[in-house]
Design a protein around this motif. Structure first.
Motif, PDB file in Angstrom:
ATOM      1  N   ARG A   8       0.833  -1.199   0.000  1.00 32.37           N
ATOM      2  CA  ARG A   8       0.000   0.000   0.000  1.00 32.37           C
ATOM      3  C   ARG A   8       0.867   1.248   0.000  1.00 32.37           C
ATOM      4  N   ASP A   9       0.376   2.302  -0.673  1.00 32.88           N
ATOM      5  CA  ASP A   9       0.972   3.626  -0.553  1.00 32.88           C
ATOM      6  C   ASP A   9       0.289   4.296   0.629  1.00 32.88           C
ATOM      7  N   ASN A  10       0.912   4.266   1.773  1.00 31.63           N
ATOM      8  CA  ASN A  10       0.217   4.735   2.972  1.00 31.63           C
ATOM      9  C   ASN A  10       0.908   5.891   3.669  1.00 31.63           C
ATOM     10  N   ALA A  11       1.705   6.687   2.913  1.00 32.89           N
ATOM     11  CA  ALA A  11       2.352   7.846   3.525  1.00 32.89           C
ATOM     12  C   ALA A  11       1.309   8.815   4.076  1.00 32.89           C
ATOM     13  N   PHE A  12       0.183   8.945   3.382  1.00 30.45           N
ATOM     14  CA  PHE A  12      -0.856   9.864   3.850  1.00 30.45           C
ATOM     15  C   PHE A  12      -1.401   9.409   5.203  1.00 30.45           C
ATOM     16  N   ASP A  13      -1.874   8.171   5.261  1.00 32.42           N
ATOM     17  CA  ASP A  13      -2.451   7.667   6.513  1.00 32.42           C
ATOM     18  C   ASP A  13      -1.406   7.571   7.616  1.00 32.42           C
ATOM     19  N   PHE A  14      -0.193   7.158   7.258  1.00 32.92           N
ATOM     20  CA  PHE A  14       0.875   7.060   8.254  1.00 32.92           C
ATOM     21  C   PHE A  14       1.133   8.424   8.888  1.00 32.92           C
ATOM     22  N   GLY A  15       1.209   9.450   8.050  1.00 35.63           N
ATOM     23  CA  GLY A  15       1.454  10.788   8.567  1.00 35.63           C
ATOM     24  C   GLY A  15       0.323  11.295   9.437  1.00 35.63           C
ATOM     25  N   ILE A  16      -0.918  11.079   8.999  1.00 36.89           N
ATOM     26  CA  ILE A  16      -2.067  11.515   9.798  1.00 36.89           C
ATOM     27  C   ILE A  16      -2.070  10.819  11.152  1.00 36.89           C
ATOM     28  N   GLU A  17      -1.838   9.516  11.142  1.00 40.41           N
ATOM     29  CA  GLU A  17      -1.853   8.757  12.399  1.00 40.41           C
ATOM     30  C   GLU A  17      -0.754   9.223  13.348  1.00 40.41           C
ATOM     31  N   ARG A  18       0.432   9.539  12.801  1.00 38.49           N
ATOM     32  CA  ARG A  18       1.532   9.968  13.679  1.00 38.49           C
ATOM     33  C   ARG A  18       1.260  11.373  14.235  1.00 38.49           C
ATOM     34  N   ILE A  19       0.677  12.230  13.427  1.00 39.61           N
ATOM     35  CA  ILE A  19       0.297  13.557  13.927  1.00 39.61           C
ATOM     36  C   ILE A  19      -0.711  13.427  15.058  1.00 39.61           C
ATOM     37  N   LEU A  20      -1.713  12.588  14.842  1.00 38.21           N
ATOM     38  CA  LEU A  20      -2.748  12.415  15.863  1.00 38.21           C
ATOM     39  C   LEU A  20      -2.210  11.682  17.083  1.00 38.21           C
ATOM     40  N   ASP A  21      -1.259  10.757  16.879  1.00 42.45           N
ATOM     41  CA  ASP A  21      -0.611  10.112  18.025  1.00 42.45           C
ATOM     42  C   ASP A  21       0.083  11.149  18.903  1.00 42.45           C
ATOM     43  N   GLY A  22       0.774  12.084  18.258  1.00 44.56           N
ATOM     44  CA  GLY A  22       1.463  13.126  19.011  1.00 44.56           C
ATOM     45  C   GLY A  22       0.500  14.005  19.783  1.00 44.56           C
ATOM     46  N   LEU A  23      -0.613  14.373  19.152  1.00 41.54           N
ATOM     47  CA  LEU A  23      -1.625  15.170  19.842  1.00 41.54           C
ATOM     48  C   LEU A  23      -2.222  14.389  21.007  1.00 41.54           C
ATOM     49  N   ALA A  24      -2.475  13.084  20.785  1.00 41.66           N
ATOM     50  CA  ALA A  24      -3.042  12.258  21.858  1.00 41.66           C
ATOM     51  C   ALA A  24      -2.100  12.180  23.044  1.00 41.66           C
ATOM     52  N   ALA A  25      -0.793  12.055  22.778  1.00 39.81           N
ATOM     53  CA  ALA A  25       0.179  11.990  23.865  1.00 39.81           C
ATOM     54  C   ALA A  25       0.207  13.299  24.645  1.00 39.81           C
ATOM     55  N   LEU A  26       0.123  14.420  23.925  1.00 44.79           N
ATOM     56  CA  LEU A  26       0.102  15.719  24.597  1.00 44.79           C
ATOM     57  C   LEU A  26      -1.168  15.888  25.425  1.00 44.79           C
ATOM     58  N   ILE A  27      -2.301  15.474  24.863  1.00 45.26           N
ATOM     59  CA  ILE A  27      -3.574  15.566  25.588  1.00 45.26           C
ATOM     60  C   ILE A  27      -3.539  14.705  26.849  1.00 45.26           C
ATOM     61  N   ASP A  28      -3.024  13.486  26.719  1.00 43.37           N
ATOM     62  CA  ASP A  28      -2.932  12.595  27.879  1.00 43.37           C
ATOM     63  C   ASP A  28      -1.991  13.161  28.939  1.00 43.37           C
ATOM     64  N   ARG A  29      -0.895  13.753  28.506  1.00 43.53           N
ATOM     65  CA  ARG A  29       0.048  14.325  29.475  1.00 43.53           C
ATOM     66  C   ARG A  29      -0.582  15.493  30.218  1.00 43.53           C
ATOM     67  N   ARG A  30      -1.331  16.314  29.509  1.00 39.56           N
ATOM     68  CA  ARG A  30      -1.994  17.430  30.156  1.00 39.56           C
ATOM     69  C   ARG A  30      -3.045  16.939  31.167  1.00 39.56           C
ATOM     70  N   ALA A  31      -3.660  15.797  30.841  1.00 40.29           N
ATOM     71  CA  ALA A  31      -4.696  15.266  31.733  1.00 40.29           C
ATOM     72  C   ALA A  31      -4.123  14.420  32.834  1.00 40.29           C
ATOM     73  N   GLY A  32      -2.791  14.281  32.881  1.00 41.26           N
ATOM     74  CA  GLY A  32      -2.143  13.491  33.923  1.00 41.26           C
ATOM     75  C   GLY A  32      -2.218  12.008  33.710  1.00 41.26           C
ATOM     76  N   ARG A  33      -2.511  11.592  32.454  1.00 38.77           N
ATOM     77  CA  ARG A  33      -2.613  10.167  32.171  1.00 38.77           C
ATOM     78  C   ARG A  33      -1.272   9.564  31.772  1.00 38.77           C
ATOM     79  N   LEU A  34      -0.248  10.417  31.612  1.00 33.26           N
ATOM     80  CA  LEU A  34       1.088   9.917  31.262  1.00 33.26           C
ATOM     81  C   LEU A  34       2.087  10.400  32.299  1.00 33.26           C
TER      82      LEU A  34
END
Length: 241
Positions: free
Chosen positions: A215-241
């Motif tokens: 599969r050519d999945n650079a698009f989905d890979f990039g979106i998922e990694r961006i959202l992973d980073g946002l999720a990690a930041l959100i979790d850290r702010r909420a004290g979940r990390l």
């Protein structure tokens, strides 16, 4: 742009066209054209031949009007392109109660589909211009999806810019690819060279030698990694990390 109006009232005219009720021409017969018809004629030209082919003359001819008649409705090419963008992007996906990550994934795929259908929009978006209400509404959806997640206003805006940048970058790569698959094209162009000189490029050779899923999945890979980073930041702010 060659046909861009140089009149002092240009900015005011663009604001009126995009954000206010259309003003009736001050001279001449009763208006027979609509801004939507003018925008759609410009879009027809751009879809078929690219943004560079769009001119007041071409659009006027397509509508069976003279170029001077068209100026009664649209001051110049810059305003014409602004109208074309507004009618092309349309309304963004409606707000939903889905999790923020699902909303942003859906948003990114819709925006990618729009750019694939109308590649000239990439050229139009790269030029300085007045942003219209529909285009701004697309940005609003991204920022609104992140409301209540513990991110600052600046961080929500930065997240939107990051997401938009990835979508546009992949869309540009796809447009430049002769085969419509930039990843596959890159592999075909470089694969033989890398493998022939594997001792010089061992990391690349090892990566290319690993089996993939095809599969050519650079698009989905990039979106998922961006959202992973946002999720990690959100979790850290909420004290979940």
């Amino acid at each position: 742009m060659a046909e861009q109006s140089e009149q002092p009232g240009q900015d005011a005219a663009a604001v009126r066209l995009l954000w206010g009720p259309p003003a009736r021409p001050t001279r001449g017969p009763k208006p027979a054209l609509s801004l939507e018809a003018i925008a759609r004629a410009g879009i027809e030209v751009a879809d078929a031949e690219g943004l560079a082919a769009v001119s007041m003359q071409r659009v006027a001819g397509l509508l069976d009007y003279t170029k001077m008649s068209l100026y009664r409705y649209v001051p110049g090419k810059a305003e014409l392109i602004a109208l074309m963008i507004e009618h092309t992007v349309g309304e963004p996906p409606p707000p939903s109660g889905a999790p923020w990550r699902d909303q942003l994934t859906d948003w990114a795929h819709r925006m990618a589909a729009l750019l694939a259908a109308h590649p000239w929009v990439l050229d139009a978006l790269s030029a300085p211009r007045l942003t219209g209400p529909r285009e701004l509404a697309w940005l609003e959806r991204v920022v609104a999806a992140l409301d209540g997640q513990g991110l600052s206003g600046a961080e929500r805006m930065d997240a939107a810019v990051l997401l938009v940048g990835h979508v546009r970058a992949i869309a540009e790569q796809q447009r430049q690819s002769r085969e419509g698959s930039p990843e596959a094209e890159l592999l075909r162009a470089l694969g033989g060279l890398v493998m022939a000189h594997a001792e010089r490029y061992p990391a690349l050779a090892a990566a290319l030698a690993e089996p993939g899923d095809g599969r050519d999945n650079a698009f989905d890979f990039g979106i998922e990694r961006i959202l992973d980073g946002l999720a990690a930041l959100i979790d850290r702010r909420a004290g979940r990390l």
